[in-house]
Motif scaffolding. Structure first.
Motif, PDB file in Angstrom:
ATOM      1  N   LEU A 131       0.799  -1.222   0.000  1.00 21.33           N
ATOM      2  CA  LEU A 131       0.000   0.000   0.000  1.00 21.33           C
ATOM      3  C   LEU A 131       0.833   1.273   0.000  1.00 21.33           C
ATOM      4  CD1 LEU A 131      -2.788  -1.020   2.557  1.00 21.33           C
ATOM      5  CD2 LEU A 131      -2.790  -1.242   0.061  1.00 21.33           C
ATOM      6  N   LYS A 132       2.133   1.193   0.269  1.00 23.63           N
ATOM      7  CA  LYS A 132       2.976   2.380   0.326  1.00 23.63           C
ATOM      8  C   LYS A 132       3.930   2.484  -0.863  1.00 23.63           C
ATOM      9  CE  LYS A 132       2.880   2.881   5.356  1.00 23.63           C
ATOM     10  NZ  LYS A 132       3.684   2.973   6.602  1.00 23.63           N
ATOM     11  N   GLN A 133       4.639   1.415  -1.176  1.00 27.61           N
ATOM     12  CA  GLN A 133       5.621   1.440  -2.250  1.00 27.61           C
ATOM     13  C   GLN A 133       5.146   0.595  -3.427  1.00 27.61           C
ATOM     14  OE1 GLN A 133       8.266   3.421  -2.068  1.00 27.61           O
ATOM     15  NE2 GLN A 133       7.760   4.037   0.036  1.00 27.61           N
ATOM     16  N   TYR A 134       3.945   0.827  -3.861  1.00 31.98           N
ATOM     17  CA  TYR A 134       3.391   0.031  -4.964  1.00 31.98           C
ATOM     18  C   TYR A 134       3.876   0.570  -6.312  1.00 31.98           C
ATOM     19  CZ  TYR A 134      -0.011   3.883  -5.120  1.00 31.98           C
ATOM     20  OH  TYR A 134      -0.603   5.117  -5.185  1.00 31.98           O
ATOM     21  N   GLN A 135       3.998  -0.355  -7.271  1.00 30.73           N
ATOM     22  CA  GLN A 135       4.400   0.026  -8.625  1.00 30.73           C
ATOM     23  C   GLN A 135       3.206   0.315  -9.525  1.00 30.73           C
ATOM     24  OE1 GLN A 135       6.750  -3.683  -9.027  1.00 30.73           O
ATOM     25  NE2 GLN A 135       8.495  -2.372  -9.560  1.00 30.73           N
ATOM     26  N   ARG A 136       2.118  -0.388  -9.305  1.00 27.57           N
ATOM     27  CA  ARG A 136       0.900  -0.191 -10.083  1.00 27.57           C
ATOM     28  C   ARG A 136      -0.249   0.108  -9.121  1.00 27.57           C
ATOM     29  NH1 ARG A 136       4.056   0.009 -13.589  1.00 27.57           N
ATOM     30  NH2 ARG A 136       4.235  -1.280 -15.468  1.00 27.57           N
ATOM     31  N   GLY A 137      -1.031   1.103  -9.483  1.00 29.92           N
ATOM     32  CA  GLY A 137      -2.202   1.454  -8.690  1.00 29.92           C
ATOM     33  C   GLY A 137      -3.465   1.203  -9.492  1.00 29.92           C
ATOM     34  N   VAL A 138      -4.398   0.452  -8.927  1.00 34.00           N
ATOM     35  CA  VAL A 138      -5.672   0.157  -9.592  1.00 34.00           C
ATOM     36  C   VAL A 138      -6.726   1.092  -9.003  1.00 34.00           C
ATOM     37  CG1 VAL A 138      -7.375  -1.603 -10.155  1.00 34.00           C
ATOM     38  CG2 VAL A 138      -4.975  -2.248  -9.852  1.00 34.00           C
ATOM     39  N   LEU A 139      -7.201   2.029  -9.808  1.00 31.97           N
ATOM     40  CA  LEU A 139      -8.203   2.996  -9.368  1.00 31.97           C
ATOM     41  C   LEU A 139      -9.583   2.528  -9.817  1.00 31.97           C
ATOM     42  CD1 LEU A 139      -6.413   6.353 -10.322  1.00 31.97           C
ATOM     43  CD2 LEU A 139      -6.076   4.895  -8.305  1.00 31.97           C
ATOM     44  N   VAL A 140     -10.458   2.315  -8.864  1.00 32.05           N
ATOM     45  CA  VAL A 140     -11.832   1.889  -9.144  1.00 32.05           C
ATOM     46  C   VAL A 140     -12.766   2.992  -8.661  1.00 32.05           C
ATOM     47  CG1 VAL A 140     -13.604   0.132  -8.788  1.00 32.05           C
ATOM     48  CG2 VAL A 140     -11.190  -0.525  -8.888  1.00 32.05           C
ATOM     49  N   GLU A 141     -13.570   3.521  -9.571  1.00 30.84           N
ATOM     50  CA  GLU A 141     -14.498   4.603  -9.251  1.00 30.84           C
ATOM     51  C   GLU A 141     -15.929   4.089  -9.413  1.00 30.84           C
ATOM     52  OE1 GLU A 141     -13.232   7.600  -8.348  1.00 30.84           O
ATOM     53  OE2 GLU A 141     -11.176   6.904  -8.692  1.00 30.84           O
ATOM     54  N   ALA A 142     -16.693   4.111  -8.339  1.00 29.23           N
ATOM     55  CA  ALA A 142     -18.097   3.688  -8.368  1.00 29.23           C
ATOM     56  C   ALA A 142     -18.963   4.910  -8.089  1.00 29.23           C
ATOM     57  CB  ALA A 142     -18.352   2.595  -7.336  1.00 29.23           C
ATOM     58  N   TYR A 143     -19.588   5.443  -9.137  1.00 32.71           N
ATOM     59  CA  TYR A 143     -20.454   6.611  -9.025  1.00 32.71           C
ATOM     60  C   TYR A 143     -21.858   6.227  -9.451  1.00 32.71           C
ATOM     61  CZ  TYR A 143     -16.261   9.517  -8.566  1.00 32.71           C
ATOM     62  OH  TYR A 143     -15.085  10.078  -8.137  1.00 32.71           O
ATOM     63  N   ARG A 144     -22.794   6.285  -8.506  1.00 29.93           N
ATOM     64  CA  ARG A 144     -24.182   5.910  -8.768  1.00 29.93           C
ATOM     65  C   ARG A 144     -24.245   4.511  -9.388  1.00 29.93           C
ATOM     66  NH1 ARG A 144     -28.172   9.406  -7.728  1.00 29.93           N
ATOM     67  NH2 ARG A 144     -27.613  11.582  -7.318  1.00 29.93           N
ATOM     68  N   GLY A 145     -24.812   4.398 -10.587  1.00 30.59           N
ATOM     69  CA  GLY A 145     -24.974   3.079 -11.187  1.00 30.59           C
ATOM     70  C   GLY A 145     -23.841   2.659 -12.088  1.00 30.59           C
ATOM     71  N   TRP A 146     -22.706   3.394 -12.054  1.00 31.25           N
ATOM     72  CA  TRP A 146     -21.599   3.107 -12.969  1.00 31.25           C
ATOM     73  C   TRP A 146     -20.334   2.800 -12.180  1.00 31.25           C
ATOM     74  CZ3 TRP A 146     -22.577   2.520 -18.032  1.00 31.25           C
ATOM     75  CH2 TRP A 146     -23.751   3.088 -18.534  1.00 31.25           C
ATOM     76  N   VAL A 147     -19.481   1.970 -12.772  1.00 34.22           N
ATOM     77  CA  VAL A 147     -18.194   1.651 -12.168  1.00 34.22           C
ATOM     78  C   VAL A 147     -17.138   1.696 -13.272  1.00 34.22           C
ATOM     79  CG1 VAL A 147     -18.554  -0.843 -12.481  1.00 34.22           C
ATOM     80  CG2 VAL A 147     -16.897  -0.027 -10.794  1.00 34.22           C
ATOM     81  N   SER A 148     -15.985   2.278 -12.958  1.00 39.18           N
ATOM     82  CA  SER A 148     -14.891   2.400 -13.925  1.00 39.18           C
ATOM     83  C   SER A 148     -13.601   1.910 -13.291  1.00 39.18           C
ATOM     84  CB  SER A 148     -14.730   3.850 -14.385  1.00 39.18           C
ATOM     85  OG  SER A 148     -14.276   4.659 -13.309  1.00 39.18           O
ATOM     86  N   ILE A 149     -12.611   1.666 -14.143  1.00 38.25           N
ATOM     87  CA  ILE A 149     -11.329   1.153 -13.664  1.00 38.25           C
ATOM     88  C   ILE A 149     -10.210   1.684 -14.543  1.00 38.25           C
ATOM     89  CG2 ILE A 149     -11.373  -0.950 -15.072  1.00 38.25           C
ATOM     90  CD1 ILE A 149     -10.142  -2.428 -12.691  1.00 38.25           C
ATOM     91  N   CYS A 150      -9.033   1.861 -13.946  1.00 34.83           N
ATOM     92  CA  CYS A 150      -7.813   2.189 -14.679  1.00 34.83           C
ATOM     93  C   CYS A 150      -6.624   1.778 -13.830  1.00 34.83           C
ATOM     94  CB  CYS A 150      -7.744   3.676 -15.035  1.00 34.83           C
ATOM     95  SG  CYS A 150      -7.415   4.752 -13.627  1.00 34.83           S
ATOM     96  N   VAL A 151      -5.472   1.643 -14.468  1.00 34.72           N
ATOM     97  CA  VAL A 151      -4.234   1.263 -13.790  1.00 34.72           C
ATOM     98  C   VAL A 151      -3.208   2.352 -14.055  1.00 34.72           C
ATOM     99  CG1 VAL A 151      -2.423  -0.468 -13.546  1.00 34.72           C
ATOM    100  CG2 VAL A 151      -4.767  -1.184 -14.044  1.00 34.72           C
ATOM    101  N   VAL A 152      -2.633   2.918 -12.981  1.00 38.45           N
ATOM    102  CA  VAL A 152      -1.683   4.013 -13.102  1.00 38.45           C
ATOM    103  C   VAL A 152      -0.288   3.549 -12.686  1.00 38.45           C
ATOM    104  CG1 VAL A 152      -3.448   5.765 -12.728  1.00 38.45           C
ATOM    105  CG2 VAL A 152      -2.211   4.830 -10.767  1.00 38.45           C
ATOM    106  N   ASP A 153       0.718   4.253 -13.198  1.00 40.24           N
ATOM    107  CA  ASP A 153       2.120   3.948 -12.909  1.00 40.24           C
ATOM    108  C   ASP A 153       2.581   4.791 -11.725  1.00 40.24           C
ATOM    109  OD1 ASP A 153       4.752   3.288 -12.925  1.00 40.24           O
ATOM    110  OD2 ASP A 153       5.229   4.140 -14.887  1.00 40.24           O
ATOM    111  N   ASN A 154       3.176   4.136 -10.732  1.00 44.49           N
ATOM    112  CA  ASN A 154       3.638   4.851  -9.547  1.00 44.49           C
ATOM    113  C   ASN A 154       5.149   4.749  -9.363  1.00 44.49           C
ATOM    114  OD1 ASN A 154       3.114   6.411  -7.164  1.00 44.49           O
ATOM    115  ND2 ASN A 154       3.471   4.571  -5.935  1.00 44.49           N
ATOM    116  N   THR A 155       5.873   4.450 -10.438  1.00 44.01           N
ATOM    117  CA  THR A 155       7.334   4.327 -10.352  1.00 44.01           C
ATOM    118  C   THR A 155       7.991   5.638 -10.746  1.00 44.01           C
ATOM    119  OG1 THR A 155       7.407   3.472 -12.624  1.00 44.01           O
ATOM    120  CG2 THR A 155       7.260   1.865 -10.832  1.00 44.01           C
ATOM    121  N   SER A 156       9.045   6.005 -10.019  1.00 45.36           N
ATOM    122  CA  SER A 156       9.769   7.239 -10.330  1.00 45.36           C
ATOM    123  C   SER A 156      10.807   7.043 -11.417  1.00 45.36           C
ATOM    124  CB  SER A 156      10.452   7.763  -9.056  1.00 45.36           C
ATOM    125  OG  SER A 156       9.502   8.063  -8.066  1.00 45.36           O
ATOM    126  N   ASN A 157      11.200   5.809 -11.665  1.00 48.24           N
ATOM    127  CA  ASN A 157      12.199   5.531 -12.703  1.00 48.24           C
ATOM    128  C   ASN A 157      11.559   4.887 -13.930  1.00 48.24           C
ATOM    129  OD1 ASN A 157      11.507   3.153 -11.510  1.00 48.24           O
ATOM    130  ND2 ASN A 157      13.599   2.390 -11.197  1.00 48.24           N
TER     131      ASN A 157
END
Length: 357
Positions: A309-335
């Motif tokens: 949860l602190k030094q992760y390389q990939r972050g999975v963002l899940v957004e649930a708004y009302r009747g919809w749900v979305s997903i994306c994967v972000v890069d958390n590496t500095s190099n």
């Protein structure tokens, strides 16, 4: 006797003249008195006996009614450029944008302007197609037509071919300056402080890549500040209904590209973290989202991916708004490819990026 009759007639005529003069004086006095009263009250009367102030009010009200029927206020014109959540479809891509309450439309317009500038600098339209490619192909067609004209003999056929070449050149100019026919769509949600910019259906643009680059540009102090109302940007790689296993379907579509193995490649173990956001949605539970996504990531990585949860390389963002749900994967590496990760870029919060650069 005759003299008496003549004297009586003279007296009668004199009395009639005096009566008529008195009546005329009274009419003049009434009109003059009403005029004077109107002058004192700041009004004048027209030929119909109506005060000019009343007639001017009628004229102004008529003009105001016509103006209201023809002219729209800026807010009305802005409202016409926005869409409702009912236009959303499964499989949509785009960007969520958050802002202060009451600034939803202004933040959407800001994001739209920023993206238009970004695409123009990249030479692409909203569908992901390159303007330069279209221009090059059209130029080649024009050169081929022109060469065929030079090879042909003079005459009517050559004139027709020349006209066709000229028409093709005009088309080439339009191709280089005309943007995509299917623009991005601005959607105001039924949730305060959150709006959505949807990419055209079939667009090849990557919202994660675009948002990451926009935040990198905002972090560069050499670049001027481009936004005033935008807070956080959240990419949407895929969107689905929260019901009917919608989250499972978009996980199957998005996660393999980041946690699975490609052809003839071995799985590279990565650390990851799942960050769900739920607003006005009672169909999905936070623990349920984390469990479902983590299970699928472990299946794709054959147990080699680990949660951090602190030094992760990939972050999975899940957004649930009302009747919809979305997903994306972000890069958390500095190099990595971007040089700065998701956390270093304030989790894509542009307002914090600008205030800390």
């Amino acid at each position: 006797m005759a003299e008496n009759e003549r004297a009586a007639k003279r007296i009668k005529f004199a009395a009639d003249d005096e009566t008529e003069h008195y009546a005329q004086d009274s009419r003049t006095t009434n009109v003059t008195g009403s005029y004077n009263s109107d002058v004192k009250s700041g009004r004048r009367r027209n030929f119909d006996g109506e005060s000019s102030s009343a007639s001017s009010r009628k004229r102004s009200s008529k003009h105001a009614t016509k103006a209201q029927s023809k002219v729209q206020t800026p807010d009305e014109r802005l409202t016409r450029t926005f869409s409702q959540p009912s236009v959303l479809c499964t499989g949509d891509k785009g960007i969520y944008v958050t802002c202060d309450k009451g600034r939803e439309q202004k933040s959407l317009l800001e994001l739209h302007d920023i993206l238009q500038q970004y695409l123009e600098d990249a030479g692409m339209d909203a569908s992901g197609k390159s303007f330069n490619h279209n221009h090059a192909s059209a130029t080649e067609d024009t050169s081929r037509i022109q060469s065929s004209i030079n090879a042909e003999s003079a005459g009517i056929e050559a004139d027709i071919a020349s006209e066709l070449a000229q028409m093709k050149q005009n088309d080439t100019k339009e191709v280089t300056t005309t943007p995509a026919s299917r623009p991005m769509q601005l959607i105001t949600l039924d949730i305060p402080c959150v709006s959505l910019l949807r990419f055209p259906p079939g667009s090849t643009l990557d919202p994660v890549d675009i948002v990451h680059k926009l935040c990198l540009s905002a972090a560069n102090s050499a670049n001027p500040q481009q936004s005033r109302y935008i807070k956080r940007l959240t990419p949407i790689s895929n969107l689905a209904k929260a019901l009917s296993k919608g989250l499972e379907k978009i996980c199957e579509d998005v996660l393999p590209r980041y946690f699975g193995a490609g052809e003839d490649e071995q799985i590279e173990g990565r650390t990851f973290a799942i960050k769900p956001t739920i607003r006005n949605n009672d169909k999905l539970d936070r623990d349920e989202i984390i469990k479902l996504v983590a299970t699928r990531v472990q299946e794709l990585g054959e147990g080699q991916h680990k949660v951090d949860l602190k030094q992760y390389q990939r972050g999975v963002l899940v957004e649930a708004y009302r009747g919809w749900v979305s997903i994306c994967v972000v890069d958390n590496t500095s190099n990595g490819a971007y040089g700065k990760g998701f956390e270093e870029l304030k989790r894509f919060n542009m307002a914090e990026i600008y205030s800390n650069r």
